[in-house]
Write a protein that holds these residues in place. Structure first.
Motif, PDB file in Angstrom:
ATOM      1  N   ALA A   1      45.591  42.876  50.223  1.00 48.15           N
ATOM      2  CA  ALA A   1      44.662  41.752  50.379  1.00 48.15           C
ATOM      3  C   ALA A   1      43.610  41.527  49.753  1.00 48.15           C
ATOM      4  CB  ALA A   1      44.438  41.241  51.874  1.00 48.15           C
ATOM      5  N   SER A   2      42.892  42.792  49.569  1.00 49.16           N
ATOM      6  CA  SER A   2      41.424  42.946  48.906  1.00 49.16           C
ATOM      7  C   SER A   2      41.485  44.202  48.039  1.00 49.16           C
ATOM      8  CB  SER A   2      40.436  42.657  49.813  1.00 49.16           C
ATOM      9  OG  SER A   2      40.501  43.801  50.764  1.00 49.16           O
ATOM     10  N   GLY A   3      40.454  44.311  47.369  1.00 47.66           N
ATOM     11  CA  GLY A   3      40.221  45.857  46.738  1.00 47.66           C
ATOM     12  C   GLY A   3      41.073  46.185  45.684  1.00 47.66           C
ATOM     13  N   LEU A   4      41.518  47.444  45.577  1.00 49.80           N
ATOM     14  CA  LEU A   4      42.357  47.853  44.596  1.00 49.80           C
ATOM     15  C   LEU A   4      43.700  47.273  44.614  1.00 49.80           C
ATOM     16  CD1 LEU A   4      43.223  49.686  42.614  1.00 49.80           C
ATOM     17  CD2 LEU A   4      43.345  51.706  44.225  1.00 49.80           C
ATOM     18  N   GLY A   5      44.337  46.957  46.104  1.00 46.85           N
ATOM     19  CA  GLY A   5      45.532  46.472  46.260  1.00 46.85           C
ATOM     20  C   GLY A   5      45.529  44.906  45.737  1.00 46.85           C
ATOM     21  N   ALA A   6      44.423  44.095  45.700  1.00 47.24           N
ATOM     22  CA  ALA A   6      44.385  42.724  45.254  1.00 47.24           C
ATOM     23  C   ALA A   6      44.189  42.901  43.725  1.00 47.24           C
ATOM     24  CB  ALA A   6      43.191  42.011  45.719  1.00 47.24           C
ATOM     25  N   ALA A   7      43.487  43.766  43.074  1.00 48.48           N
ATOM     26  CA  ALA A   7      43.536  44.015  41.625  1.00 48.48           C
ATOM     27  C   ALA A   7      44.850  44.305  41.043  1.00 48.48           C
ATOM     28  CB  ALA A   7      42.387  44.883  41.233  1.00 48.48           C
ATOM     29  N   THR A   8      45.699  45.093  41.819  1.00 50.93           N
ATOM     30  CA  THR A   8      46.933  45.682  41.217  1.00 50.93           C
ATOM     31  C   THR A   8      47.756  44.412  41.265  1.00 50.93           C
ATOM     32  OG1 THR A   8      46.599  47.925  42.127  1.00 50.93           O
ATOM     33  CG2 THR A   8      48.773  47.256  41.576  1.00 50.93           C
ATOM     34  N   VAL A   9      47.914  43.708  42.158  1.00 58.77           N
ATOM     35  CA  VAL A   9      48.959  42.633  42.470  1.00 58.77           C
ATOM     36  C   VAL A   9      48.658  41.534  41.416  1.00 58.77           C
ATOM     37  CG1 VAL A   9      49.677  43.059  44.713  1.00 58.77           C
ATOM     38  CG2 VAL A   9      47.699  41.236  44.237  1.00 58.77           C
ATOM     39  N   GLN A  10      47.157  41.348  41.138  1.00 59.12           N
ATOM     40  CA  GLN A  10      46.897  40.274  40.001  1.00 59.12           C
ATOM     41  C   GLN A  10      47.359  40.732  38.627  1.00 59.12           C
ATOM     42  OE1 GLN A  10      42.860  38.781  40.734  1.00 59.12           O
ATOM     43  NE2 GLN A  10      43.174  38.865  42.964  1.00 59.12           N
TER      44      GLN A  10
ATOM     45  N   ALA B   1      30.570  53.588  37.339  1.00 59.77           N
ATOM     46  CA  ALA B   1      31.305  53.500  38.698  1.00 59.77           C
ATOM     47  C   ALA B   1      32.380  52.786  38.287  1.00 59.77           C
ATOM     48  CB  ALA B   1      30.432  52.622  39.656  1.00 59.77           C
ATOM     49  N   SER B   2      33.616  53.291  38.655  1.00 59.94           N
ATOM     50  CA  SER B   2      34.987  52.911  38.362  1.00 59.94           C
ATOM     51  C   SER B   2      35.216  51.649  39.316  1.00 59.94           C
ATOM     52  CB  SER B   2      36.024  53.924  38.693  1.00 59.94           C
ATOM     53  OG  SER B   2      35.992  54.868  37.705  1.00 59.94           O
ATOM     54  N   THR B   3      35.635  50.522  38.760  1.00 64.11           N
ATOM     55  CA  THR B   3      36.183  49.134  39.478  1.00 64.11           C
ATOM     56  C   THR B   3      37.433  49.364  39.964  1.00 64.11           C
ATOM     57  OG1 THR B   3      36.925  47.908  37.610  1.00 64.11           O
ATOM     58  CG2 THR B   3      34.361  47.927  37.645  1.00 64.11           C
ATOM     59  N   ALA B   4      37.786  48.431  40.585  1.00 63.63           N
ATOM     60  CA  ALA B   4      39.185  48.329  41.479  1.00 63.63           C
ATOM     61  C   ALA B   4      40.144  48.133  39.928  1.00 63.63           C
ATOM     62  CB  ALA B   4      39.424  47.098  42.382  1.00 63.63           C
ATOM     63  N   GLU B   5      39.710  47.189  39.183  1.00 66.56           N
ATOM     64  CA  GLU B   5      40.468  46.883  37.883  1.00 66.56           C
ATOM     65  C   GLU B   5      40.996  48.083  37.246  1.00 66.56           C
ATOM     66  OE1 GLU B   5      37.686  45.087  39.143  1.00 66.56           O
ATOM     67  OE2 GLU B   5      38.967  43.503  39.751  1.00 66.56           O
ATOM     68  N   ASP B   6      40.011  49.228  37.083  1.00 62.92           N
ATOM     69  CA  ASP B   6      39.929  50.253  36.102  1.00 62.92           C
ATOM     70  C   ASP B   6      41.272  51.067  36.822  1.00 62.92           C
ATOM     71  OD1 ASP B   6      37.724  49.773  34.515  1.00 62.92           O
ATOM     72  OD2 ASP B   6      36.515  50.919  35.830  1.00 62.92           O
ATOM     73  N   ILE B   7      41.181  51.430  38.235  1.00 61.86           N
ATOM     74  CA  ILE B   7      41.917  52.104  38.895  1.00 61.86           C
ATOM     75  C   ILE B   7      43.417  51.277  38.898  1.00 61.86           C
ATOM     76  CG2 ILE B   7      42.659  53.264  40.893  1.00 61.86           C
ATOM     77  CD1 ILE B   7      40.106  54.233  39.488  1.00 61.86           C
ATOM     78  N   ALA B   8      43.368  50.073  39.013  1.00 60.17           N
ATOM     79  CA  ALA B   8      44.544  49.197  39.044  1.00 60.17           C
ATOM     80  C   ALA B   8      45.470  49.327  37.650  1.00 60.17           C
ATOM     81  CB  ALA B   8      44.254  47.793  39.271  1.00 60.17           C
ATOM     82  N   ASN B   9      44.692  49.391  36.572  1.00 58.84           N
ATOM     83  CA  ASN B   9      45.341  49.454  35.307  1.00 58.84           C
ATOM     84  C   ASN B   9      46.247  51.015  35.220  1.00 58.84           C
ATOM     85  OD1 ASN B   9      44.850  47.395  33.506  1.00 58.84           O
ATOM     86  ND2 ASN B   9      42.775  47.783  33.772  1.00 58.84           N
ATOM     87  N   LEU B  10      45.806  51.982  35.771  1.00 61.62           N
ATOM     88  CA  LEU B  10      46.528  52.978  36.006  1.00 61.62           C
ATOM     89  C   LEU B  10      47.535  53.091  36.988  1.00 61.62           C
ATOM     90  CD1 LEU B  10      46.646  56.189  35.359  1.00 61.62           C
ATOM     91  CD2 LEU B  10      44.845  56.731  37.027  1.00 61.62           C
ATOM     92  N   VAL B  11      47.360  52.401  37.867  1.00 60.84           N
ATOM     93  CA  VAL B  11      48.555  52.294  39.063  1.00 60.84           C
ATOM     94  C   VAL B  11      49.598  51.488  38.436  1.00 60.84           C
ATOM     95  CG1 VAL B  11      49.265  51.003  41.120  1.00 60.84           C
ATOM     96  CG2 VAL B  11      46.780  52.325  41.081  1.00 60.84           C
ATOM     97  N   CYS B  12      49.268  50.378  37.790  1.00 54.43           N
ATOM     98  CA  CYS B  12      50.302  49.528  36.982  1.00 54.43           C
ATOM     99  C   CYS B  12      50.880  50.172  35.911  1.00 54.43           C
ATOM    100  CB  CYS B  12      49.701  48.225  36.661  1.00 54.43           C
ATOM    101  SG  CYS B  12      49.135  47.128  37.929  1.00 54.43           S
ATOM    102  N   PHE B  13      50.216  51.279  35.101  1.00 55.27           N
ATOM    103  CA  PHE B  13      50.918  52.105  34.132  1.00 55.27           C
ATOM    104  C   PHE B  13      52.277  52.776  34.728  1.00 55.27           C
ATOM    105  CE2 PHE B  13      50.966  56.233  32.378  1.00 55.27           C
ATOM    106  CZ  PHE B  13      51.799  56.159  31.246  1.00 55.27           C
TER     107      PHE B  13
END
Length: 260
Positions: A14-23, A224-236
């Motif tokens: 719904a928010s945070g890292l999860g939301a950045a990942t789905v987007q 400071a890492s953003t949610a989008e920074d980590i989400a890019n790694l998750v998506c990789f």
């Protein structure tokens, strides 16, 4: 790294890292299940943002600590007949200094483990048949990505219970990677500090700013890492670009682990 046509579940999105990942997944053509436990309005807003990117999105309420809810979340993908990606992002904690042995109850431990460790196991079990179907359809292994923490490596973090739950998740990643190969691969992301509302909820505005400033001052990369920074790694790790990776922990902490 294309995710065109991938079918994905992201828990706690719904928010945070999860939301950045789905987007990110949405912009690259994936079909997505957005999961939330309590924050329906945030989940619907995240889903609508994904739909504006042209993505097919389903929103499913469920608490991953409950096995019946995990089965419900996975069943929402039955209409697709497959899953290619399961991202176990849902997590919880209680902010308690590690020296405060009386600050954590048995119930705190049980709740944190139920969400952070048992939840991912239950989600993998519930989604296994669909993930295997995805692998057979695509000719490559489906991907499970667990969101852990550097706390699971170092024993640090927001509380002893949180660190222990993430350490257990790291170990489970290796167990499942062995057990589910060759049709399903399992990897884990271990983020350091992420600049999201997570710290604000736990420590308040002033406390969260203090943590952020301290992190930026200490880490070698001075960011400071953003949610989008980590989400890019998750998506990789969710994408075909990492098809030959399994049983790995990938740390992203702006170099914090290098400090002696």
């Amino acid at each position: 790294m294309s995710k065109e046509g991938l079918c994905a579940i992201v828990t706690g999105s719904a928010s945070g890292l999860g939301a950045a990942t789905v987007q990110i997944l949405a912009t690259e053509g994936a079909r997505i299940i957005v999961n939330y436990s309590n924050s329906k309005a945030e989940a619907e807003a995240t889903a609508e943002a994904c739909r504006k990117q042209g993505a097919e999105v389903l929103v499913v309420q469920g608490d991953v600590s409950r096995d019946e809810d995990c089965k419900k979340i996975a069943a929402a993908a039955q209409g697709w007949g497959r899953l290619d990606v399961l991202i176990n992002n849902a997590g919880t904690t209680k902010h308690v200094p590690h020296h405060d042995m009386d600050g954590l109850t048995a119930e705190d431990f049980q709740r944190i483990y139920a969400v952070n460790t048992i939840g991912p196991f239950q989600m993998v079990r519930a989604a296994r048949a669909l993930l295997e179907a995805g692998a057979k359809a695509s000719g490559r292994p489906s991907a499970v990505v667990n969101v852990s923490s550097v706390a699971g490596i170092s024993g640090g973090g927001s509380s002893v219970a949180y660190a222990a739950s993430k350490g257990a998740l790291n170990t489970m990643t290796q167990s499942l990677a062995r057990a589910l190969a060759p049709l399903i691969r399992v990897n884990t992301v271990c983020p350091g500090y992420i600049d999201t509302p997570w710290f604000t909820k736990g420590r308040g505005e002033a406390g969260a700013k203090q943590v952020r400033d301290a992190v930026v001052a200490r880490v070698p990369l001075k960011v400071a890492s953003t949610a989008e920074d980590i989400a890019n790694l998750v998506c990789f790790l969710a994408s075909p670009a990492s098809s030959n990776m399994t049983g790995e922990f990938v740390r992203m902490d702006a170099g914090m682990h290098l400090i002696q």
